[in-house]
Design an enzyme around this catalytic site. Structure first.
Site, PDB file in Angstrom:
ATOM      1  N   GLY A 160     -16.554  45.111  25.897  1.00 28.27           N
ATOM      2  CA  GLY A 160     -17.053  46.149  24.998  1.00 28.27           C
ATOM      3  C   GLY A 160     -16.258  47.421  25.177  1.00 28.27           C
ATOM      4  O   GLY A 160     -15.915  47.816  26.296  1.00 28.27           O
ATOM      5  N   ARG A 189     -39.274  57.862  14.886  1.00 27.60           N
ATOM      6  CA  ARG A 189     -38.836  56.855  13.924  1.00 27.60           C
ATOM      7  C   ARG A 189     -39.872  55.791  13.637  1.00 27.60           C
ATOM      8  O   ARG A 189     -40.078  55.395  12.488  1.00 27.60           O
ATOM      9  CB  ARG A 189     -37.582  56.175  14.454  1.00 27.60           C
ATOM     10  CG  ARG A 189     -36.452  57.129  14.440  1.00 27.60           C
ATOM     11  CD  ARG A 189     -35.204  56.518  14.977  1.00 27.60           C
ATOM     12  NE  ARG A 189     -34.148  57.509  14.803  1.00 27.60           N
ATOM     13  CZ  ARG A 189     -32.931  57.360  15.270  1.00 27.60           C
ATOM     14  NH1 ARG A 189     -32.615  56.278  15.952  1.00 27.60           N
ATOM     15  NH2 ARG A 189     -32.036  58.292  15.069  1.00 27.60           N
TER      16      ARG A 189
END
Ligand code: FAD
Ligand code: SF4
Ligand code: FES
Lengths: 641, 252
Positions: free
Chosen positions: A40, A330
């Protein structure tokens, strides 16, 4: 399975300082004897690879894109939190810590979150030193904005492209180390398996995405920083290549998975248009600083937004959560939008949309000011929808965005496999059941720049690591199984495309394991997914061979893993008999429809262990628990009212 | 909508490519250009023909992965827009589209519409950074920066590394890309100590990768999805000349 979170003793505020002192060091001369694999190159992997190389370790870094600069962190828009208190508005390390624990609905570890808040300020310092062009005020000092779940302004930003600028900062540091020969970079290379020798993570098997060659790499420690698995839903705000393969392969090799069902549905995304839709586009949460969310009060009101007078609008977030208003967290904002649409008040053709309206801010601040703050987002909105958001409100709807779940790690960011460390969105660590906006960038960079360099040294210095090369039989066996799997995928020669399977899985996951979940639905999904998986392995159609660029084959490998992983998510959602954060079980809600936690039975991390052979199908998933102990924060019902 | 596509097909780096014609039916004006290609590909797979390979990831105009020539224009007809953000409503029903990869010596074709842009990474490795190790930074607000300089640095830093500038240039020059990074860092106090070396090293890396020189054609700016300005090229030229004069012996 023994779970030891290795949380240091002592007072919360000094745990990390003391721990750093207690950790073993690797001397400068010895560092160059160690090889570290970083899978990554996003904020987490890129920052870790660069920093470890600066320290003198030999690093190999892998990504599937053609350049490390294209990792999906690049797409983050709104900003990054840090407890700098440059505003003097009452922010502090403790407040950021508290907001994050509360935002996560009391399902994260105190010690980890406190450390995150402690190092947050250094991240901003480091990024500025690299030349990251954060937004500034006329006096030349750094500017801030507010994000959901906080009543202070602690979010640093670079227009609507904060992730891009932070990633380019990490990428520049990484590039410097690649140029210096300290990092060997492998772009267009996908990790397909993790290799264990004597129970320790000692390497990986990868496929070269240009030539198809399968290759092994050996190391003294392995770091996975492979991002989130939101694409299990097919439609998400993630990049098309985002996948669960790396972490799921590690899971099958014995790394435990924490809270797989904790997914974040972001409230402000552009609604779905048609069945050809390939991904969803986020409109940054920062827009809620200046945009007001509303729907018509009456059902099925088809008038143009401008024709609906204020008195006939329901500004439902402001109404329901007066103290946080449009900046409610959220999970709450998403669920409220869904409720309004389910009640028939949704707007747009499909009825799955709510307005995000800037009219008031534009008349208050002027169009130029709004353009300066959000210009690129408004342009993006217009390009996609062909509507001008300066003139009419945006239409938005929630979409899958982030996965709080991930591989379980201890305080040192090490998984249950010795030597396997997991950073960034790929781990489960800091966000509990709901991540606050602008905290993922913070966590990725905290893990990579400021945590792993200390903790991995301790692992390397205190473990007995025999010399291992890729000719070891474990590597050969893993390579063989990867080759066999690719061969199987190519030889099915059925009739359905990979995308058709992925879409079907996505629909099951969204309907049954999305914004609202219930027992019956999850049980149905647990029947439907294995059936779909079986069909996949019998009727998949991929053309071409392994020895070439074969994008269908790449996708197929990822979808095959999603088809197993989706089941684990549903199982986790089914077993967690409570609602918390982004995990909303309709059976568990308060009379006014808020999430109802069950602290008595579920104040823990659900930690799953794979049962069965690593290369065969899962025989089962065993559930363990890491109890969460709150010493500093009192468990309370989250209220944003 | 119905369209006729002429698409560059090339099996691998060594193979000879050619244009192949496909019909794209049932196209919605609301589809993105890449979604249109997805639909064509689903059709190709069903009929047993290899799908068209193209690079993409974020599909929101920021990763810089995508990029094809559409009717000879890098990223297609819409200004300031990457291929993934281009929508089919930019085209007419019945139109013919010629879809080709970037063509430049520095960007060899790997398959169909995918090219190898690793040269860009190597140019950054030559100097596109500030040498500051993790942990050695001072407090962020200890370095105030004039707002206009910070904004200008941001404008330059917005480059997504897509390579359209190279594809559009008749000299296949990478000057716009290089100048954007050099400008960003030369505008900021943090970039000053390495300012001269950066300009010299990045330009020489660019030349070594086989990119051409800039002869002020401005095609790059016209196609750049992030509207990187050619003013930065002028700035880079000044940086380069100054550096070459100040440090004639600097490593190049
Ligand atoms: C549209 C969008 C906007 C966002 N905005 C914000 C924001 O404003 N603020 C905020 O804090 N957070 C935001 N987030 C969340 C945040 O961007 C991510 O959580 C974070 O960037 C993840 O970083 P990472 O390093 O963990 O993973 P990523 O950046 O996703 O990197 C993953 C890396 O792993 C590699 N990889 C993956 N699988 C493999 C494999 N099998 N083999 C080899 N390599 C592999 C990839 O190539 C890539 O390099 C946003 C997210 C999205 C999608
Ligand atoms: S300068 Fe523009 S066209 Fe060139 S790589 Fe950067 S963004 Fe792409
Ligand atoms: S796919 Fe990322 S910029 Fe187009």
């Amino acid at each position: 399975m023994k779970l030891d979170a290795k949380i240091p003793a002592g007072p919360l505020e000094s745990k990390w300082e003391n721990h750093k002192f207690d950790l073993k060091l690797v001397s400068p001369a010895n560092k160059r004897k160690f090889e570290i694999i970083v899978v990554g190159s996003g904020l987490a992997g890129g920052s870790a690879a660069a920093t470890l190389a600066e320290l003198g370790y030999n690093v190999k870094c892998f990504c599937f894109q053609d350049s490390p600069r294209r990792a999906h962190s690049i797409a983050a828009q709104g900003g990054i939190n840090a407890a700098k208190n440059y505003r003097g508005d009452g922010d502090s390390i403790h407040r950021l810590f508290y907001d994050t624990i509360k935002g996560g609905d009391f399902r994260s570890r105190e010690a980890n979150v406190h450390r995150l808040a402690e190092v947050s300020g250094h991240i901003i310092d480091q990024c500025v030193a690299q030349g990251v062009p954060f937004a500034r005020e006329y006096g030349g000092l750094l500017d801030n904005r507010s994000f959901g779940g906080a009543q202070v302004s602690r979010t640093f930003y670079a227009r609507g492209q904060t992730g891009q600028q932070l990633l380019l900062g990490a990428y520049s540091a990484l590039s410097r180390q690649i140029g210096a020969g300290q990092v060997q970079m492998f772009p267009k290379t996908e990790m397909l398996d993790l290799v264990l020798v004597d129970g320790k993570a000692r390497g990986i098997v990868v496929r070269d995405l240009v030539t198809g060659a399968m290759e092994s790499h050996a190391a003294d420690a392995v770091i996975l920083a492979t991002g989130g698995y939101g694409n299990v839903f097919y439609l998400s705000t993630n990049a098309k290549g985002s996948n669960v393969t790396a972490t799921y392969r590690a899971y099958k090799r014995g790394a435990a998975f924490g809270n797989p069902c904790f997914t974040q549905i972001h409230p402000t995304c552009i609604p779905v248009k048609g069945d050809y839709q390939s991904k969803l586009t986020l409109m940054s949460e920062s827009l809620r600083n200046d945009g007001r969310v509303w729907v018509p009060k009456s059902k099925g009101d088809k008038r143009a937004p401008a024709d609906i007078p204020d008195s006939e609008r329901d500004y439902f977030l402001e109404r329901k959560y007066p103290s946080f208003g449009n900046l409610a967290p959220r999970d709450i904002a998403s669920r409220s939008a869904k409720e309004a649409c389910d009640a028939g008040q949704g707007v747009g053709e499909s009825g799955f949309g709510v307005y995000l309206d800037f009219a008031d801010s534009i008349s208050r601040l002027g169009e130029d000011q709004i353009r300066a703050r959000y210009g690129n987002l408004f342009d993006m909105y217009e390009r996609i929808t062909d509507e001008n958001p300066y003139k009419m409100p945006m239409r938005i709807y929630p979409a899958v965005h982030y996965t709080m779940g991930g591989l379980w790690v201890d305080y040192n960011l090490m998984s249950t496999i010795p030597g396997l460390h997991v950073l960034g969105e790929a781990n489960f660590s800091d966000h509990g059941a709901n991540r606050l906006g602008a905290s993922a960038l913070m966590q990725g960079l905290a893990d990579g720049y400021f945590v792993i360099p200390y903790t991995i040294a301790n692992y390397l210095a205190s473990s007995k690591l025999e010399k291992v090369t890729t000719s070891h039989e474990s590597f050969k066996a893993a390579e063989d199984s990867c080759r066999k799997r690719v061969g199987q995928l190519l030889s099915i020669k059925g009739s359905r495309t990979v995308d058709s399977f992925h879409r079907e899985l996505g629909k099951i996951m969204w309907d049954k394991c999305g914004m609202a979940r219930d027992r019956a639905g999850l049980q149905e999904a647990l029947k439907a997914i294995p059936k779909l998986r079986e069909e996949f392995w019998q009727d998949l159609k991929i053309l071409g061979t392994n020895e070439e660029i074969n994008q269908s084959l790449e996708k197929a490998g990822r979808v095959a893993d999603f088809l197993e992983f989706g089941e684990l998510m549903c199982l986790d959602a089914l077993t967690r008999e409570e609602s918390c954060g982004g995990h909303f079980r309709t059976e568990h809600q308060t009379p006014d429809g808020e999430a109802l936690r069950n602290d008595e039975n579920f104040c823990h991390v659900a930690v799953w262990e794979h049962e069965g052979d690593a290369t065969g199908p899962a025989k089962g998933h065993k559930r363990h628990q890491e109890e969460l102990v709150y010493e500093h924060v009192k468990l309370a019902t989250r209220s944003y009212k | 909508m119905k369209l006729k596509l002429h698409v560059w097909r090339q099996k691998d780096k060594a193979a000879k490519g050619r244009m192949v014609t496909y019909n794209a039916d049932n196209i919605s004006p609301n589809m993105s250009f890449l979604e249109m290609l997805d639909v064509v590909n689903e059709g190709l797979i069903t009929t047993g023909e290899d799908p068209i390979a193209f690079a993409h990831d974020c599909r929101e105009g920021i990763c810089g992965s995508c990029g094809v020539m559409v009717n000879g224009v890098a990223h297609g007809p819409q200004d300031a827009t990457t291929t993934c953000q281009l929508h089919m409503r930019s085209f007419q029903d019945g139109e013919e589209l010629y879809i080709e990869p970037w063509r430049a010596k520095g960007f060899p074709v790997l398959r169909d519409l995918i090219v190898d842009r690793s040269a860009f990474d190597r140019i950054i490795q030559a100097g596109g950074f500030v040498s500051v190790n993790t942990g050695s930074a001072q407090d962020a607000n200890a370095i105030p920066i004039r707002k206009s300089d910070a904004d200008e640095a941001f404008n330059a830093a917005a480059c997504i590394g897509c390579g359209a500038c190279v594809a559009a240039c008749k000299n296949a020059s990478a000057m716009l890309f290089v100048s954007a990074k050099v400008a960003q860092l030369s505008l900021l106090p943090q970039g000053q100590p390495e300012r001269q070396d950066r300009a010299l090293n990045m330009v020489s890396a660019m030349q070594n990768e086989g990119f051409g020189n800039c002869t002020n054609q401005y095609e790059c700016e016209a196609v750049c999805p992030k509207q990187i300005s050619t003013d930065y090229i002028a700035r880079l030229n000044r940086e380069f000349i100054k550096a070459a004069l100040t440090y004639p012996d600097a490593k190049k």
